[in-house]
Structure formats: C-alpha cells, structure tokens
Design an enzyme around this catalytic site. Structure first.
Site, PDB file in Angstrom:
ATOM      1  N   LYS A  49      -0.514 -16.605 -11.584  1.00  0.00           N
ATOM      2  CA  LYS A  49       0.010 -16.161 -10.295  1.00  0.00           C
ATOM      3  C   LYS A  49      -0.376 -17.137  -9.192  1.00  0.00           C
ATOM      4  O   LYS A  49       0.449 -17.505  -8.345  1.00  0.00           O
ATOM      5  CB  LYS A  49      -0.534 -14.769  -9.973  1.00  0.00           C
ATOM      6  CG  LYS A  49      -0.166 -14.224  -8.608  1.00  0.00           C
ATOM      7  CD  LYS A  49       1.204 -13.631  -8.577  1.00  0.00           C
ATOM      8  CE  LYS A  49       1.440 -12.871  -7.281  1.00  0.00           C
ATOM      9  NZ  LYS A  49       2.782 -12.263  -7.217  1.00  0.00           N
ATOM     10  N   ASN A  93      13.367 -18.629  -1.314  1.00  0.00           N
ATOM     11  CA  ASN A  93      12.875 -19.218  -2.559  1.00  0.00           C
ATOM     12  C   ASN A  93      13.923 -20.073  -3.269  1.00  0.00           C
ATOM     13  O   ASN A  93      13.627 -21.132  -3.812  1.00  0.00           O
ATOM     14  CB  ASN A  93      12.387 -18.121  -3.502  1.00  0.00           C
ATOM     15  CG  ASN A  93      11.115 -17.453  -3.021  1.00  0.00           C
ATOM     16  OD1 ASN A  93      10.588 -17.772  -1.957  1.00  0.00           O
ATOM     17  ND2 ASN A  93      10.622 -16.495  -3.794  1.00  0.00           N
ATOM     18  N   GLY A 116       0.811  -1.206   0.000  1.00  0.00           N
ATOM     19  CA  GLY A 116       0.000   0.000   0.000  1.00  0.00           C
ATOM     20  C   GLY A 116       0.844   1.254   0.000  1.00  0.00           C
ATOM     21  O   GLY A 116       0.580   2.210  -0.739  1.00  0.00           O
ATOM     22  N   ASN A 165       5.003 -20.869  -2.308  1.00  0.00           N
ATOM     23  CA  ASN A 165       4.865 -20.229  -0.999  1.00  0.00           C
ATOM     24  C   ASN A 165       4.722 -21.196   0.156  1.00  0.00           C
ATOM     25  O   ASN A 165       5.379 -21.060   1.198  1.00  0.00           O
ATOM     26  CB  ASN A 165       3.682 -19.249  -1.031  1.00  0.00           C
ATOM     27  CG  ASN A 165       3.935 -18.047  -1.916  1.00  0.00           C
ATOM     28  OD1 ASN A 165       4.831 -18.059  -2.757  1.00  0.00           O
ATOM     29  ND2 ASN A 165       3.146 -17.013  -1.742  1.00  0.00           N
TER      30      ASN A 165
END
Length: 313
Positions: free
Chosen positions: A183, A201, A18, A191
């Site tokens: 996605k 990762n 945000g 994940n």
C-alpha cells in the site's frame, strides 16, 4: 482482553472513512461511538451508496469525554494520528485494542509513549469514500479491508470475530506487514504525482508529463523495495500500480483532495517515510526527495491539523 459483545467500538475520526465503518459496524450489530472534534450526544449521519441511502444516528463524543475505551478504530488523516490518539490515551483500558486505518508508516514508534505494551493493529482498505457535506458520506467505491498485527499474529483474535470480522469484505491478514508495504509503495508512486499535477489518477496513464513522472518514480520505488528486502513486491509493483490506476482512473487521490482543500497532506508519512527508511540504510531516493519538497511547497501554512476529510485508496 475485553470480549464482551456489548463493548462498543470507539471510532476516532468522524470523517468519511470513520463514518463508513460506523455504518457498516452498526448494521452488523456492533455498537459504535464516534469520537470527533466536538461533543454531541446524538448525531445523524447519512451514508449514500449505489444500494441507496442509509441513515443512522450515532452516539458522538468529543475528545474530552469520559469513560474507558476498550476497542478503538483510528481513521483520522496521517498528520493528526499521533495528537488524536495521545489526546484519548488516558481513556484506553489496559487491555484496549487499537486498530489504525491510515495511510503511511512510522506510527508505532511515535505512539509508543501512549500505547505502552498494547499492540498497534493495522488495517489496509481499498474502500473509497468522501464527505459530501457535514452529515452525508458518499460510499464511492466498494473494496476490501485487511486487518492484522505487524508484529505477527497468525490467527484472528477473539475481538476481531466480535467486531470487524462480522463485516463482508473484511479479513484477517497474518501478513499485514507485506500489505502495508505494498500500500505504501503504490501510494508513493501515485498520490504525490497527482497532487503535483492536479490530476485524477487516470491521467498518470494518459497524460505524457504525468505518466513520465509516474514511471520514473515507480522505477525508483522498485529499487527501494529491493534494497529494503521486498523483492517480490518490487517485481510486481509496475503492474500493481497500473492495475490501481485503471481501477481508480476517475478518482482524486486523498493527497490531491487535501491539496485542493488547503489541508496538510500526508506526503511526510508516505514518500517521506520511504526516503527516511532508505537513508537509514545509506541509500538515496532523489526523485522521492524532490517530490517531497515540491508537494510540501504547495501546502499553505497550517495553523491546526484537520483530523477529518476524505480518505481513499
């Protein structure tokens, strides 16, 4: 629909993503109002990036603030989406634009009571950001953002050109539904495994146990995509996952970050959504179902849902 250039974008969720988009929109001349958990008339936020720090002071509101909302970008974490939007729903103008930037799927049905006939636009991004402190956000990775209408809308609407369309690396995607499935599939493979193994990762390429789990989950995801009518995504998924892992080798997934911080994870909106969608067609995903239960078991009891925090590809 409201087209006035001065109409502000309310950004629901003053976390990393945000704050990143608040900085970018305001730098492009788009007025921004952050909506967080607490009301504050003005708040300084620093964005730290390779190009140097950018300090901007935003108007910040709490969820109980008044006034209509004509343009809303939702950046809260998946478990908080429905409650956060519902709390703001009484302020949505009849022609309000609502863009959801969150991991996972299944929001349209859950948000229908408060959105009514308003379309729910979706955004997919590969930007990376995390909160270094309450006032400092680190732009950790430059990526691209696509926005579109899953119900179909070939040309970008006027509000897009007056807002997100001003930003570099942001494009209208008439095929956003495909982008959302891609996605979701990548997140389904990466994940949960990183959260389970507690690794970055890149370990899914180099650590034998993590790689074995990742490869097996990828094969099951390929089968799921084929069964759900996405054969091209299925064929490309192993290479897509490998490319993402190489490009983000040093990153912690958002799910691992949530687990380490003791927050509720997004597993139900990612792997849980895929398991439910396949079950509705009579299919089973035993590896995804097992991962779902194992990650759930790692989560401490959550008294309240955290709407902020890091968000990364």
């Amino acid at each position: 629909m409201t087209d006035a250039p001065a109409a502000p974008w309310h950004i629901l969720g003053a976390g990393a993503m945000g704050t990143l988009f608040a900085h970018r929109l305001e730098a492009a001349g788009v007025p921004v109002i952050l909506v967080g958990r607490e009301a504050s008339s003005r708040r300084m936020h620093t964005l730290r990036a390779a190009a140097g720090d950018s300090e901007r002071t935003f108007t910040a509101e709490g969820p109980a603030s008044r006034g209509p909302v004509h343009r809303l970008l939702v950046t809260v974490k998946a478990p908080a989406v429905v409650s956060a939007v519902t709390a703001l729903a009484h302020r949505l103008a009849p022609d309000a634009v609502v863009v959801l930037l969150a991991n996972g799927r299944g929001y349209r049905e859950a948000l229908a009571p408060c959105l009514g006939a308003r379309p729910l636009y979706r955004a997919v991004t590969s930007e990376g950001a995390y909160r270094e402190s309450e006032a400092v956000t680190v732009h950790a990775g430059v990526g691209r953002t696509r926005i579109g209408n899953p119900d179909g809308e070939p040309a970008p609407p006027r509000w897009f050109a007056a807002g997100p369309g001003r930003l570099p690396r942001v494009a209208w995607d008439a095929a956003i539904e495909q982008a959302l499935w891609e996605k979701l599939a990548v997140n389904c493979v990466i994940n949960g495994i990183t959260a389970l193994h507690g690794c970055r990762n890149g370990a899914l390429l180099t650590e034998p146990d993590a790689r074995r789990d990742c490869d097996a989950l990828c094969l099951e995801t390929v089968a799921a995509l084929r069964a759900l009518g996405w054969p091209q995504l299925a064929a490309a998924l192993p290479r897509t996952v490998a490319d993402v892992l190489r490009a983000t080798a040093g990153n912690r997934s958002s799910m691992l970050a949530d687990r380490l911080a003791g927050r509720e994870t997004e597993i139900d909106y990612i792997n849980g959504f895929l398991v439910a969608r396949c079950a509705a067609q009579g299919g089973r995903l035993p590896r995804h179902a097992a991962l779902l239960e194992r990650v759930r078991a790692l989560q401490p009891p959550i008294a309240g849902r955290d709407a902020d925090g890091s968000h990364s590809a």
